[in-house]
Design an enzyme around this catalytic site. Structure first.
Site, short mmCIF file in Angstrom:
data_model
loop_
_atom_site.label_atom_id
_atom_site.label_comp_id
_atom_site.label_asym_id
_atom_site.label_seq_id
_atom_site.Cartn_x
_atom_site.Cartn_y
_atom_site.Cartn_z
N GLU A 163 17.06 -4.40 3.78
CA GLU A 163 17.10 -5.30 4.93
C GLU A 163 16.94 -4.56 6.26
O GLU A 163 17.85 -4.58 7.12
CB GLU A 163 18.41 -6.09 4.94
N GLU A 367 19.24 -9.78 -3.78
CA GLU A 367 20.53 -10.32 -3.31
C GLU A 367 20.41 -11.83 -3.18
O GLU A 367 19.38 -12.35 -2.73
CB GLU A 367 20.91 -9.77 -1.92
O1 IFM Z 1 26.96 -8.02 2.52
C1 IFM Z 1 25.65 -8.18 2.95
C2 IFM Z 1 24.77 -7.08 2.38
O2 IFM Z 1 25.24 -5.83 2.73
C3 IFM Z 1 23.36 -7.22 2.90
N1 IFM Z 1 22.85 -8.56 2.71
C4 IFM Z 1 23.69 -9.66 3.10
C5 IFM Z 1 25.08 -9.51 2.52
C6 IFM Z 1 25.98 -10.69 2.93
O3 IFM Z 1 26.10 -10.75 4.31
#
Ligand code: IFM
Length: 460
Positions: A163, A367
């Site tokens: 990210e 994710e």
């Molecule tokens: O916890 C975070 C993660 O580190 C990166 N993506 C989003 C998640 C939730 O906010």
């Protein structure tokens, strides 16, 4: 729900969010140590000093993964454990930890999926400018090569950055993440250097083992303006900018070797750090793309005439793309973060990636998850809303696959409750509940259901 036979089921975490052991075995400080120890930056003054003590409880945690039936585990490597100063001297004890983790996962038949950078830049490099310093890109490649050299005999699938939108725009634009700067020009510069670091790391790793599977993890989402605004209202430009910053800045540069015109049109605020040859470096071919998805992005036009979000030619002003708009009210089941639940956005996103980019590599959902803190009653946590979130999003993935999108796996965020950045320990994303006082792990009902989903390859 139908998934291909070899679909990979797993769950994800990241180093600073779970490891703790902040000064153990020679680990150097990262920007998140500094940020979280700065009063007022993190809810409740929480830090990752102890987190869920995964560094010391790793064997027990891997056993839990095995018992759940996970096929893959996505984790990140803490740069400052490997190179406490961010460059130069290597801390062998840090490398050994990830080596032991890898061995334990493989012994249990779980595929290790490392990400080389999940936001915890060594503090020593921040003192030299952090991601605003072009040299950081080369340091990242050098560090990546060290880790790859050690673990690539056992790990064949790698991600460079997690990210980078967050690193750049929350870290250097909005200032709500480390290192906490608020300047749009800096955010763009950091974005470019992150991408350059990605490209250089890919080059370094590819030259060592060309057959290994290299990728990057992006947080992406469809971006919508909800409601009407006159054609000349700044909301339209803001939405185009948001889409360019969230999605196309990364996808176009990595997959097509060019930045989107919406950003190039900003002139030197965007382009000042781009040098000849950089985009060729950034767009080296990849073997897979990691997609993180939580909710689609919705704004409504703001008719108040506020100039917040305006940036001048030097980049003063914080978040580009917020002028003339404000966040739309959340829709669907609202999570503890206040986020919407919009599973269809994941299908829309996956199908649009497939249509918009001819050379899109295979995709992995790296994710996807939600924060809910349901109570424990007699040792049972019946987190129905997480279960609905999980199954609705899996349905969206299976629909996209049915439409021909090449999605190879799903990693739920997160395996454990953990340090949720600026929100500290106040938001719980885990399939597994963690008592932060005793470090006791308890499987929520969602974890039990996820085991069943994995066993039946998506069938509930
Ligand atoms: O916890 C975070 C993660 O580190 C990166 N993506 C989003 C998640 C939730 O906010």
């Amino acid at each position: 729900m139908k998934f291909p036979e070899n679909f990979l089921w797993g769950s994800a975490t990241s180093s600073y969010q779970i490891e703790g052991a902040a000064t153990q075995d020679g680990r150097g400080p990262s920007i998140w140590d500094t940020f979280s120890h700065t009063p007022g930056k993190v809810v409740g003054g929480d830090t990752g000093d102890i987190a869920i003590d995964h560094y010391n409880r790793m064997p027990e945690d891997v056993q839990i993964m095995k018992d759940m039936g996970l096929q893959a585990y996505r984790f990140s490597i803490a740069w400052s454990r490997i190179m406490p100063e961010g460059k130069g001297a290597i801390e062998k004890r840090g490398l050994d930890f990830y080596s032991r983790l890898t061995d334990q996962l493989l012994e249990q038949g779980i595929k290790p999926l490392p990400t080389l950078y999940h936001w915890d830049l060594p503090e020593a490099l921040d003192k030299e400018g952090g991601w605003l310093n072009r040299d950081t890109a080369q340091h990242f490649a050098d560090y990546s090569a060290v880790v790859f050299e050690t673990l690539s005999d056992r790990i064949d699938t790698w991600a460079t950055l997690n990210e980078p939108w967050c690193s750049a725009f929350l870290g250097y634009g909005a200032g709500i993440h480390a290192p906490g700067h608020q300047n749009a020009a800096e955010a763009f510069k950091a974005a470019h250097h992150l991408l350059l670091g990605h490209g250089k790391a890919v080059e370094a790793m590819r030259s060592m083992k060309p057959e290994h599977k290299l990728g990057i993890v992006l947080n992406l989402a469809p971006v919508y303006l909800i409601g009407e605004a006159p054609a000349d209202h700044p909301a339209h430009q803001a939405i185009a900018l948001q889409d360019a910053m969230l999605n196309r800045l990364w996808l176009n540069s990595i997959l097509s070797g060019e930045y989107p015109s919406t950003l190039l049109d900003l002139g030197s605020v965007f382009t000042s750090s781009v040098q000849e040859g950089d985009l060729a470096q950034i767009s080296r071919p990849l073997d897979w793309l990691g997609v993180n998805y939580y909710q689609d992005s919705r704004s409504v036009p703001d008719f108040s005439g506020s100039t917040s979000g305006y940036i001048d030619s030097t980049g003063n002003g914080s978040m580009p793309g917020s002028q003339g708009v404000k966040p739309a009210p959340a829709v669907g089941e609202i999570t503890d973060f206040g986020w919407s639940t919009t599973p269809d956005g994941l299908r829309v996103l996956l199908e649009s990636l497939d249509q918009d980019y001819e050379n899109m590599p295979p995709i992995m959902i790296t994710e996807n998850g939600c924060a809910y803190d349901d109570p424990m009653v007699d040792g049972v946590i019946d987190d129905k809303r997480r279960i609905a979130y999980l199954t609705d999003h899996l349905k969206a993935v299976s629909e996209a696959i049915e439409q021909g999108v090449d999605v190879r796996g799903y990693m739920h965020w997160s395996l454990f409750d953990n340090f949720e950045w600026a929100e500290g320990y106040s938001k719980r994303f885990g399939l597994i509940h963690v008592d932060f006082e005793t470090q006791k792990r308890t499987l929520r009902n969602s974890a039990k259901l996820y085991s069943k989903i994995i066993r039946n390859n998506g069938d509930i």
